[in-house]
Scaffold this active site. Sequence first.
Site, mmCIF file in Angstrom:
data_model
loop_
_atom_site.group_PDB
_atom_site.id
_atom_site.type_symbol
_atom_site.label_atom_id
_atom_site.label_comp_id
_atom_site.label_asym_id
_atom_site.label_seq_id
_atom_site.Cartn_x
_atom_site.Cartn_y
_atom_site.Cartn_z
ATOM 1 C CG MET A 150 -0.376 -6.435 -14.350
ATOM 2 S SD MET A 150 -1.654 -6.359 -13.300
ATOM 3 C CE MET A 150 -2.542 -4.781 -13.553
ATOM 4 N N GLY B 175 -4.932 -2.957 -3.991
ATOM 5 C CA GLY B 175 -5.060 -3.989 -5.039
ATOM 6 C C GLY B 175 -5.959 -3.767 -6.254
ATOM 7 C CE LYS C 252 -1.424 3.023 -3.627
ATOM 8 N NZ LYS C 252 -1.572 3.467 -5.252
ATOM 9 C CE1 TYR D 270 -1.676 -6.502 -3.539
ATOM 10 C CE2 TYR D 270 -0.377 -7.486 -1.624
ATOM 11 C CZ TYR D 270 -0.240 -6.943 -2.937
ATOM 12 O OH TYR D 270 0.796 -6.595 -3.550
ATOM 13 N NE ARG E 149 -1.157 -4.746 0.133
ATOM 14 C CZ ARG E 149 -0.305 -4.035 -0.577
ATOM 15 N NH1 ARG E 149 -0.636 -3.064 -1.046
ATOM 16 N NH2 ARG E 149 0.851 -4.478 -0.735
ATOM 17 C CB SER F 237 0.764 0.857 -0.488
ATOM 18 O OG SER F 237 0.704 0.794 -1.912
ATOM 19 C CG HIS G 248 -10.171 3.905 -4.123
ATOM 20 N ND1 HIS G 248 -9.871 2.566 -4.290
ATOM 21 C CD2 HIS G 248 -9.247 4.477 -4.992
ATOM 22 C CE1 HIS G 248 -8.907 2.538 -4.978
ATOM 23 N NE2 HIS G 248 -8.616 3.684 -5.507
ATOM 24 C CD1 TRP H 224 -3.142 -8.742 -10.007
ATOM 25 C CD2 TRP H 224 -3.088 -8.817 -7.964
ATOM 26 N NE1 TRP H 224 -2.759 -9.925 -9.883
ATOM 27 C CE2 TRP H 224 -2.508 -9.853 -8.312
ATOM 28 C CE3 TRP H 224 -2.802 -8.530 -6.554
ATOM 29 C CZ2 TRP H 224 -1.890 -11.009 -7.613
ATOM 30 C CZ3 TRP H 224 -2.167 -9.531 -5.520
ATOM 31 C CH2 TRP H 224 -1.777 -10.932 -6.138
ATOM 32 C CG PHE I 297 4.572 -6.615 -9.014
ATOM 33 C CD1 PHE I 297 3.721 -5.665 -8.481
ATOM 34 C CD2 PHE I 297 5.730 -6.342 -8.896
ATOM 35 C CE1 PHE I 297 4.316 -4.552 -8.210
ATOM 36 C CE2 PHE I 297 6.469 -5.273 -8.714
ATOM 37 C CZ PHE I 297 5.586 -4.040 -8.261
HETATM 38 S S1 PPS Z 1 -4.775 2.632 -6.151
HETATM 39 O O1 PPS Z 1 -4.185 3.451 -6.825
HETATM 40 O O2 PPS Z 1 -5.238 3.150 -4.738
HETATM 41 O O3 PPS Z 1 -5.997 2.022 -6.917
HETATM 42 O O4 PPS Z 1 -3.932 1.334 -5.953
HETATM 43 P P1 PPS Z 1 -4.261 -0.235 -5.636
HETATM 44 O O5 PPS Z 1 -4.145 -0.871 -7.033
HETATM 45 O O6 PPS Z 1 -5.558 -0.382 -4.989
HETATM 46 O O7 PPS Z 1 -2.979 -0.828 -4.777
HETATM 47 C C1 PPS Z 1 -1.720 -0.707 -5.370
HETATM 48 C C2 PPS Z 1 -0.945 -1.775 -4.664
HETATM 49 O O8 PPS Z 1 -1.143 -2.924 -5.398
HETATM 50 C C3 PPS Z 1 0.149 -3.481 -5.788
HETATM 51 N N1 PPS Z 1 -0.057 -4.221 -6.892
HETATM 52 C C4 PPS Z 1 0.101 -5.613 -7.166
HETATM 53 N N2 PPS Z 1 0.488 -6.631 -6.385
HETATM 54 C C5 PPS Z 1 0.637 -7.716 -6.911
HETATM 55 N N3 PPS Z 1 0.415 -8.204 -7.964
HETATM 56 C C6 PPS Z 1 0.077 -7.047 -8.898
HETATM 57 N N4 PPS Z 1 -0.160 -7.586 -10.398
HETATM 58 C C7 PPS Z 1 -0.018 -5.858 -8.376
HETATM 59 N N5 PPS Z 1 -0.427 -4.640 -9.312
HETATM 60 C C8 PPS Z 1 -0.679 -3.602 -8.250
HETATM 61 C C9 PPS Z 1 0.956 -2.249 -6.269
HETATM 62 O O9 PPS Z 1 2.336 -2.803 -6.317
HETATM 63 C C10 PPS Z 1 0.686 -1.461 -4.869
HETATM 64 O O10 PPS Z 1 1.092 -1.809 -3.678
HETATM 65 P P2 PPS Z 1 2.594 -1.502 -3.150
HETATM 66 O O11 PPS Z 1 2.849 -2.190 -1.682
HETATM 67 O O12 PPS Z 1 2.725 -0.305 -3.040
HETATM 68 O O13 PPS Z 1 3.719 -2.102 -3.923
#
Ligand code: PPS
Length: 280
Positions: free
Chosen positions: A228, A53, A51, A189, A123, A131, A101, A56, A225
């Site tokens: 995607m 990023g 969670k 992040y 983050r 998240s 992870h 992303w 965000f």
């Molecule tokens: S995982 O499933 O553990 O791999 O999740 P991970 O990708 O590490 O983290 C998910 C959070 O990243 C946010 N996210 C983004 N934020 C900004 N921009 C972009 N493009 C983006 N893509 C993914 C996603 O919304 C999750 O955060 P939260 O706070 O839940 O929205």
Amino acid sequence: MEIRVPDDGGDELTLISFNGRKYPMFPATALETLPSVEMRSDDILVCAFPKSGTHWIWEMTRLLVAGKLDRDDISKGTAMMEFINEDEYKDLPSPRVLNTHLLFRELPKQVKEKKPRILYVTRNPKDVTVSFYNFVKKLPMFYKYSGEWKNFVRPSLEGRFDYGSWFDYVKDWEEVKKTTDVPILTLNYEDMKEDVFREVKKIRDFLGTDRSDEFVKEVCDHCSFGSMKDIKANFSEIVYRKGEIGDWKNWFTVAQNEWFDKLYEEKMKDCPLTFRYTLK
Ligand code: PPS
């Protein structure tokens, strides 16, 4: 081995236990065979606590490396080392953009020898916890969890759930960075949210990919965000939730926040890392 781990209210998460660590309900074969996975020196590894990023950074790195944009609904799960077997990524063309992870010491043994480039992502732990809670609740067939936020925060930050403690994870990487000669670029992040173009240029320079500033900008815009969430339709509702800094304020009570501050002080007393919890 499948285990059920209770939160503070007695509601349980279904996880697996392997070598004394907890993971989501992944097939155990990937974890069992991971130490002997063959690495390449031009591999790129995105490493992050869940969670933080990962999706992303993985997507932007994948596009930077490809040198062209696409709207493919492929997920980082197709290159997640503890989730899928080596067979599924061993023939990918170089440079492979993999992700995990796991802790550094859990990575394949060949990482130390082949020295792939690592993009390590952090983050702030309050937004990570929010998240993570929302993610767990959206996957009832996987975690089989129906608990409440008030009972989730403490065990989560104490490291009782999958991948263990956020504190142990970030402190471990700080120690690794002091000692390893594997190249590591640390990303954050909150920094990405502040100025994604600045941060992705750092990735480009670290990887030595010959991409213009214009292309880097296109990648940043393409991986906003909203974009995607739209492109990644299969995981849209599960992964792309809010994508903001500071949503924790809508979740943490005053008491939880005070408890967190004490925990942070105690756990991080020998670690100079600081995090931003809001963007001014
Ligand atoms: S995982 O499933 O553990 O791999 O999740 P991970 O990708 O590490 O983290 C998910 C959070 O990243 C946010 N996210 C983004 N934020 C900004 N921009 C972009 N493009 C983006 N893509 C993914 C996603 O919304 C999750 O955060 P939260 O706070 O839940 O929205």
